[in-house]
Design an enzyme around this catalytic site. Sequence first.
Site, PDB file in Angstrom:
ATOM      1  N   GLY A 298      59.078  44.197  27.236  1.00  0.00           N
ATOM      2  CA  GLY A 298      59.778  42.927  27.216  1.00  0.00           C
ATOM      3  C   GLY A 298      59.854  42.789  25.598  1.00  0.00           C
ATOM      4  N   GLN A 299      60.709  41.652  25.404  1.00  0.00           N
ATOM      5  CA  GLN A 299      61.163  41.680  23.978  1.00  0.00           C
ATOM      6  C   GLN A 299      60.929  39.801  23.690  1.00  0.00           C
ATOM      7  OE1 GLN A 299      65.068  42.790  23.098  1.00  0.00           O
ATOM      8  NE2 GLN A 299      64.529  44.828  23.008  1.00  0.00           N
ATOM      9  N   GLY A 300      60.679  39.609  22.633  1.00  0.00           N
ATOM     10  CA  GLY A 300      60.432  38.520  22.141  1.00  0.00           C
ATOM     11  C   GLY A 300      60.985  38.118  20.897  1.00  0.00           C
ATOM     12  N   GLY A 303      59.141  40.472  18.219  1.00  0.00           N
ATOM     13  CA  GLY A 303      59.172  42.103  18.368  1.00  0.00           C
ATOM     14  C   GLY A 303      59.321  42.491  19.932  1.00  0.00           C
ATOM     15  N   VAL A 305      57.290  44.328  23.015  1.00  0.00           N
ATOM     16  CA  VAL A 305      56.374  44.841  23.652  1.00  0.00           C
ATOM     17  C   VAL A 305      56.488  45.966  24.576  1.00  0.00           C
ATOM     18  CG1 VAL A 305      54.160  44.188  25.127  1.00  0.00           C
ATOM     19  CG2 VAL A 305      55.337  42.717  23.858  1.00  0.00           C
ATOM     20  N   LYS A 319      52.816  45.394  20.783  1.00  0.00           N
ATOM     21  CA  LYS A 319      53.684  44.841  20.411  1.00  0.00           C
ATOM     22  C   LYS A 319      53.998  45.210  18.691  1.00  0.00           C
ATOM     23  CE  LYS A 319      53.237  40.069  19.230  1.00  0.00           C
ATOM     24  NZ  LYS A 319      53.360  38.490  19.336  1.00  0.00           N
ATOM     25  N   ASP A 416      52.236  26.785  20.923  1.00  0.00           N
ATOM     26  CA  ASP A 416      53.528  27.603  21.909  1.00  0.00           C
ATOM     27  C   ASP A 416      52.804  27.793  23.312  1.00  0.00           C
ATOM     28  OD1 ASP A 416      55.931  28.397  22.193  1.00  0.00           O
ATOM     29  OD2 ASP A 416      55.803  30.474  21.393  1.00  0.00           O
TER      30      ASP A 416
END
Length: 604
Positions: A298-300, A303, A305, A319, A416
């Site tokens: 996945g992406q955030g 960065g 992962v 990550k 968060d």
Amino acid sequence: MNVSLTSFLWLIVFLADHGLCFEDCNTTTCGSYGPAVRFPFRIRGRQPRHCGYPQPEFHLSCSAKNDTVLELTTSWKLFIQKIDYKSQVIYANDTEGCLPKGLLNFNISLSPFHFMGYSYERTLFNCSSSRSYGQIPCLSTPQYQVCAVYSDSSVGDLDLLSCTKIREVSPIPNRYLYSQESIIGLRWDNPKCKHCEVKGKYCRLNTNSTLSETQCYGRLTPRKGQSTKFIETGGILGSLLLVVASILLYRKYRFNKTEREYQSKIENFLDDYKSFKPTRYSYDDIKRMTNQFKDELGQGAYGTVYRGKLSDEILVAVKVLNSSTGNGEEFVNEVGTIGKIHHVNVVRLVGFCADGFRRALVYEYLPNDTLQKFISSADTKNHFLGWKRLKDIALGIAKGIEYLHQGCDQRILHFDIKPHNILLDHDFNPKVSDFGLAKLCAKDQSAVSMTTARGTIGYIAPEVFSRNFGNVSCKSDVYSFGMLVLEMVGGRKIVDVTEENDEQIYFPEWIYNLLEEGEDLRFEIEEEGDDKIAKKLAIVGLWCIQWNPTDRPSMKVAVHMLEREGENLPIPPNPFSSAVPTRMNARRTRRQLHQELEAISEAE
């Protein structure tokens, strides 16, 4: 300067699309006289895997004598004589000079190819006397004849008294079985590249499609005068590269001073951090454990992962932080907070990488992804985990946050808390993750100073937006936890407000109205006691989202509320009352609310 660089990059893309740049998938051969090899075929060791179609039969090899070898099975190999890309046919001969020998042991239905012409099923016999029909010359000897007869032939019409049945064989055309012909033609249907060949272009898989679709690019053969164009293009590209290299060197010189300061900051932090003993990896270690970043999870915002391996038994999530964002603060936050704490409901940091400007974080791997994946309505049955498990997950999250607030040497405020940042292990035990926005403070510190709002819209406490609502403190995490619990109860994304549902009632307020009026929550209940669990989660969530931070429970109290058995929890005050400092109507939607709140900058 940025415009010049961007223009140059667009030029490179344009030239590459028209086949004027070097291309690692261009036509190649095994020897000087071998057949031309290009997509969907590739030669192992000479072209990357993406140059060929994924099926193994399209991955050719070169023999010691530079023959082009096609492997249809592990034991049957053919020498390719010609590849007709317009007709999508390959012509090949058997390496041992006896086509029937390989054909009789080959099931073409399991390969991407099919024979040219009609094929028939046959039965194979070993006969001690000579036969005038069905004999396979290259398999027969003077002592015995190997014969193949049509499987649907009448036994009475055949003289088989001196023959022994060997076995049934797959359908094979007559021309390859009985004659001395040594060349076999095999046709493939997919991938379809005929249209590209007709246009004189290369063919490749469509990168924008999940199906096996193809697209055309470049030019197969230089047109008249094309060689001159290549030379001219090379000269232009060389000059442009020289100019761009000069620009980049100048920019790097100016950029390096700031980067060195950031790097020095991180290195000083890591020197102080050595006593906590998470493993420090090099960037080569990171590439090796992720198999060159092959499996993206996945992406955030900070960065990407990837799944990785420390060994065959130990999986990790890696990550890789974006080098273009931040000044190292997110990296220091993550390592400095999570690296020195250990709790069953907090994700474990295995190690980190700070190799030059390249940074990565290595966590334990949790196979069930994030809580967001399993948030769904009990009415839809889509990924719904059941009320008992939802309560256990909410309790685990609460214990993890309570540990951050009270169990460490310094209080850690996460800022968060949301479903995307709650990971689930193989038993669905929750673990709080992603400490990029976290702040540290003393345990006796009641308020935290902030220069800007931080967090995710929909989960951010009102005081984080504006000091009109009170001081920022650990109660801000309590608010985010309450919104997360209500989202678990409702099985819907409480912050997803669109133009179509803009005037619909706010979901947490709808829950409160039902509880206040003594009505049952209108959720699907499967087992006895599920209604009590749903009600308890709703009440805890509503207590946690009180507008005034002092009215919210601490995380320790929230844990006790979730653990209570057989007692009714009191209904909290109405968190949507018009008596809040902004005097807003409780029926206004969450998006309207955030539009009216203005973040107030405060001095550190």
